[in-house]
Design a protein around this motif. Structure first.
Motif, short mmCIF file in Angstrom:
data_model
loop_
_atom_site.label_atom_id
_atom_site.label_comp_id
_atom_site.label_asym_id
_atom_site.label_seq_id
_atom_site.Cartn_x
_atom_site.Cartn_y
_atom_site.Cartn_z
N ALA A 129 13.10 14.39 4.53
CA ALA A 129 11.73 14.94 4.41
C ALA A 129 11.74 16.29 3.71
O ALA A 129 10.88 16.57 2.87
N ILE A 130 12.71 17.12 4.03
CA ILE A 130 12.81 18.44 3.36
C ILE A 130 13.07 18.22 1.87
O ILE A 130 12.49 18.90 1.01
N VAL A 132 12.31 15.59 -0.09
CA VAL A 132 11.14 15.05 -0.80
C VAL A 132 10.18 16.19 -1.13
O VAL A 132 9.66 16.29 -2.25
N LYS A 133 9.97 17.06 -0.16
CA LYS A 133 9.05 18.18 -0.36
C LYS A 133 9.61 19.15 -1.40
O LYS A 133 8.92 19.60 -2.31
N ARG A 136 9.81 18.57 -5.53
CA ARG A 136 8.66 18.90 -6.39
C ARG A 136 8.73 20.35 -6.84
O ARG A 136 8.43 20.69 -7.99
N LEU B 86 6.54 17.78 7.37
CA LEU B 86 6.81 17.91 5.93
C LEU B 86 6.56 16.59 5.19
O LEU B 86 6.43 16.57 3.97
N SER B 87 6.51 15.51 5.94
CA SER B 87 6.38 14.20 5.33
C SER B 87 5.12 13.49 5.83
O SER B 87 4.89 13.47 7.03
N PRO B 89 4.84 14.63 1.79
CA PRO B 89 4.65 15.98 1.25
C PRO B 89 3.24 16.18 0.71
O PRO B 89 2.64 15.27 0.16
N TRP B 90 2.76 17.40 0.90
CA TRP B 90 1.42 17.76 0.44
C TRP B 90 1.29 17.51 -1.06
O TRP B 90 2.22 17.76 -1.83
#
Lengths: 256, 169
Positions: A129-130, A132-133, A136, B86-87, B89-90
């Motif tokens: 999750a970290i 994927v964020k 970007r 966080l998931s 993601p924005w």
């Protein structure tokens, strides 16, 4: 071997490596705030510093949870010594001139981009999750530093000269980026960590092509001894930490 | 106050209330419109507000969290917990057309839909951005990094004014 305890320790160490890279680079970049060569770049470098520190918060927070000793991201950032830090030596090197900062940034941005690209598929959900964020953000960072390398390298005589000096100076620090130890090997085999061998191939391709396009020469592959992932550092890290840690160490538990 | 509080105690009612909390840096859109507040749940006596950061290092996040807690406190809700995720993601694709129009009126060019090429660091951005002041599309990207993490700098060749764009991510 293969015990749950060893697994947690591997993961904790791996998250420190990822987190410390971004914390130390973020701190270095923040030194440009108010000193950029032009307003736009002052703002850009400060923005990138924030993104890196923000990613470090997420990574160190997760590291603290996995360690299970109740350490927060702040505890890990402010109450560890140089020998406990796991960031690459490249990232603790002084900013130097704008060319030095951008070459260091470019070398790391390529590395970070491919690391996150691989970690997007990590079998560890929190780390995935970290990634994927952060991917970007890393995309924006890489586009920024790569365009600067092209512009500076293929720019004026002076910008070319300074950028080549920076490339030559920083190149020996890039060897240790790809030195995998047992922790990397175990976690890569488990589908959790990014495969450093694969990242090295992608890194070399992008860096070689960009340097060529920027009319810069790739230095010979002579690398400095590594070891930062095990806590070895250049003298510069101590100075960074003394500045970064003085407030929480002088006034423990100080709040805003 | 107690009666009005209990009336509001549905997750939808709370979400409506949070729609009054403005983004501290762009005070024309709310934290709900921005997509930072993802969901509201009630478990036993506790209100759980799930939030997601725009950018990892956005310094306004803490302020937004405090403002959310303060808004609920104002309405007598004291047992509030903020949960960060966080998931997924924005992304700026979560901004409604209405929110985009509010940004434009405020002088910030709204983001377009996120193109695939945008997530490719080796391609130059080719997005057409209209000036929020004169609507000309004869504009030039000055820097991908603006006064906040979520904005880029542009220059309008038609009216010669600099402006900011809420960048696609």
């Amino acid at each position: 071997m293969g015990s749950a305890k060893q697994h947690d320790n591997d993961l904790f160490e791996y998250l420190l490596r990822l987190g410390d890279d971004r914390l130390i680079l973020g701190h270095r970049l923040s030194e440009w705030c108010g000193h950029g060569p032009m307003l736009e770049e002052d703002i850009a470098l400060s923005n990138i510093a924030l993104d890196n520190v923000g990613q470090a918060i997420s990574l160190l927070q997760l590291a603290g949870e996995i360690e299970g000793k109740g350490r927060s991201e702040d505890d890990l950032a402010y109450f560890r010594e140089t020998i406990d830090y796991r960031n690459l030596m490249l990232l603790e090197q002084p900013n130097g001139d704008f060319a030095h900062t951008l070459v260091r940034q470019f070398f790391f941005d390529v590395y970070s981009y491919y690391t996150y690209l691989a970690l997007e598929k990590s079998l560890h959900e929190g780390l995935g999750a970290i990634a994927v964020k952060s991917l970007r953000e890393a995309t924006y960072h890489l586009r920024h530093s790569r365009e600067w390398i092209l512009r500076l390298g293929d720019g004026t005589e002076e910008s070319h000269r300074r950028t080549q000096v920076a490339v030559n100076h920083l190149w020996p620090f890039t060897g240790e980026m790809f030195e995998a130890d047992e922790i990397d090997e175990r976690l890569t085999a488990q589908g959790i960590a990014a495969d450093l061998k694969k990242i090295q191939l992608d890194w070399r391709k992008v860096v070689n092509e960009t340097l060529a396009e920027a009319t810069l020469e790739k230095p010979e592959d002579r690398f400095l001894p590594g070891g930062s992932r095990q806590g070895k550092h250049t003298e510069h890290l101590g100075f960074i930490l003394s500045e970064m840690q003085i407030l929480p160490r002088s006034y423990p538990d100080a709040g805003w | 106050m107690t009666t009005s509080t209990s009336m509001r105690l549905s997750p939808e009612g709370i979400l409506e209330l949070l729609n009054e909390v403005q983004d501290p840096e762009i005070p024309v859109i709310s934290v709900v419109e921005l997509g930072v507040v993802r969901k509201v749940e009630i478990e036993a006596d506790q209100i759980i507000v799930t939030m997601t950061p725009t950018y990892s290092g956005c310094p306004a996040m803490r302020v937004m969290e405090q403002d959310v807690v303060a808004k609920l406190l104002e309405h007598g809700m004291t047992n509030v917990r903020i949960q960060t995720v966080l998931s997924p993601p924005w992304t700026t694709d979560w901004l409604s057309d209405e929110a985009r129009e509010k940004l434009r009126k405020y002088g910030i060019a709204p983001p377009g839909k996120v193109p695939k090429a945008h997530l490719d660091p080796f391609r130059k951005k080719s997005e057409i951005v209209a000036c929020p002041l004169c609507e000309s599309t004869d504009t030039k990207l000055t820097s991908e990094f603006g006064s906040t993490a979520c904005k880029a700098f542009y220059h309008c060749n038609a009216c010669s004014q600099p402006f900011e764009q809420f960048k696609c991510i």
